[in-house]
Write a protein that holds these residues in place. Structure first.
Motif, PDB file in Angstrom:
ATOM      1  N   ASP A 145     -19.233 -27.543 -42.395  1.00 33.68           N
ATOM      2  CA  ASP A 145     -19.233 -26.389 -41.803  1.00 33.68           C
ATOM      3  C   ASP A 145     -19.705 -26.334 -40.217  1.00 33.68           C
ATOM      4  N   MET A 146     -20.661 -26.973 -39.841  1.00 29.38           N
ATOM      5  CA  MET A 146     -21.425 -27.073 -38.614  1.00 29.38           C
ATOM      6  C   MET A 146     -20.262 -27.566 -37.807  1.00 29.38           C
ATOM      7  N   ASN A 151     -16.449 -19.631 -37.688  1.00 29.57           N
ATOM      8  CA  ASN A 151     -17.374 -19.340 -39.088  1.00 29.57           C
ATOM      9  C   ASN A 151     -16.776 -18.674 -40.131  1.00 29.57           C
ATOM     10  N   LYS A 155     -17.759 -18.023 -44.945  1.00 28.98           N
ATOM     11  CA  LYS A 155     -18.161 -16.706 -45.437  1.00 28.98           C
ATOM     12  C   LYS A 155     -17.569 -16.244 -46.760  1.00 28.98           C
TER      13      LYS A 155
ATOM     14  N   ASP B  10     -23.839 -15.790 -41.766  1.00 26.38           N
ATOM     15  CA  ASP B  10     -24.783 -15.662 -40.621  1.00 26.38           C
ATOM     16  C   ASP B  10     -25.716 -16.727 -40.457  1.00 26.38           C
ATOM     17  N   LEU B  12     -24.808 -19.948 -41.256  1.00 33.99           N
ATOM     18  CA  LEU B  12     -24.123 -20.736 -40.636  1.00 33.99           C
ATOM     19  C   LEU B  12     -24.012 -20.670 -38.998  1.00 33.99           C
ATOM     20  N   SER B  13     -23.584 -19.265 -38.621  1.00 29.14           N
ATOM     21  CA  SER B  13     -23.421 -19.069 -37.279  1.00 29.14           C
ATOM     22  C   SER B  13     -24.720 -19.132 -36.373  1.00 29.14           C
ATOM     23  N   THR B  15     -27.233 -20.982 -37.363  1.00 28.41           N
ATOM     24  CA  THR B  15     -27.508 -22.574 -37.166  1.00 28.41           C
ATOM     25  C   THR B  15     -26.822 -23.266 -36.170  1.00 28.41           C
ATOM     26  N   LYS B  16     -25.723 -22.772 -35.867  1.00 22.81           N
ATOM     27  CA  LYS B  16     -24.862 -23.365 -34.892  1.00 22.81           C
ATOM     28  C   LYS B  16     -25.403 -22.794 -33.499  1.00 22.81           C
TER      29      LYS B  16
END
Lengths: 155, 155
Positions: A145-146, A151, A155, B10, B12-13, B15-16
């Motif tokens: 995912d990163m 994004n 979700k 959230d 994930l985004s 952490t990016k």
């Protein structure tokens, strides 16, 4: 080998299923890093255990076998007597076997059991509890995912 | 205090975003358990670092202050010289201050820096990098998703 994407939603429902399978009371969790870290975090919260520890392994070339596993950062367990060791997948089984060996040598009076999300039937050791059999290569969300630019998938 | 739900998307985004802010090269990651575990896992994968370690803290009552923090399971860092310490939130700052103190005492030649997703402006220490200011109580997905009966929210 076919790749399957393993999103957060599947991880969550599988982790819930794992808790339904684990018919054992334990007082600490050890996560095999890196794969077991997020799983251990959710399980620690679910079981209301603050005793969530990491353990590390590194593969190295050995003269006698293709790859050997070195275990380090063996956690201090305080008073724990029953400890759940978690990893994302039991693949060859080499890592889990070596981790168990080192833990049992260090703590001969502690019982260790293994839980994982995935298990490959060809592994040299079976976890005490697992959710899915691994037949393909799994692209875990924490790995892929990163590296995605949007994004939406997460979700 | 108002609660806000913090879902995986959230996380994930953020952490990016955190990786875009971190203008530093490091060779190991230490996760403050339990809060930093999942974050450290994603960062370890992103930066392709297998050196992802856990560290533990426990709060205890002290006669001189309301609560003191004991740090244990200090990881063996091998050859790491620059180490990123991660947690989900820097709240009062007590945990991070104590963790840093113990790490710097143990490894006087290693540089440690702090990254977190959330930071409360009233904390006694600021992380080197963070993404959001915490103004409400945060219900992190890893804390609440396992206690929900449906899986829809996590997806």
């Amino acid at each position: 080998m076919q790749h399957i994407y393993y999103p957060y939603g599947d991880f969550l429902s599988d982790t819930k299923q794992l808790t339904q399978k684990i018919d054992w009371k334990f007082d600490a969790i050890i996560a095999i890093a890196r794969g077991g870290l997020g799983l251990a975090q959710l399980l620690g919260e679910y079981y209301d255990l603050r005793a969530v520890y990491g353990i590390n392994t590194i593969g190295y070339d050995d003269t006698t076998k293709l790859e050997a596993v070195k275990v380090f950062n063996i956690p201090e367990l305080n008073d724990a007597k029953e400890v759940l060791v978690v990893d994302d997948i039991v693949d060859s089984g080499d890592t889990v076997i070596e981790v168990l060996k080192v833990l049992e040598q260090t703590y001969p009076n502690v019982t260790f059991k293994i839980a994982s999300l995935f298990y490959k039937k060809s592994a040299k050791i079976a976890p005490n509890w697992y959710v899915r059999e691994a037949k393909e290569w799994i692209d875990f969300f924490w790995t892929v995912d990163m590296k995605k630019n949007d994004n939406a998938t997460g979700k």
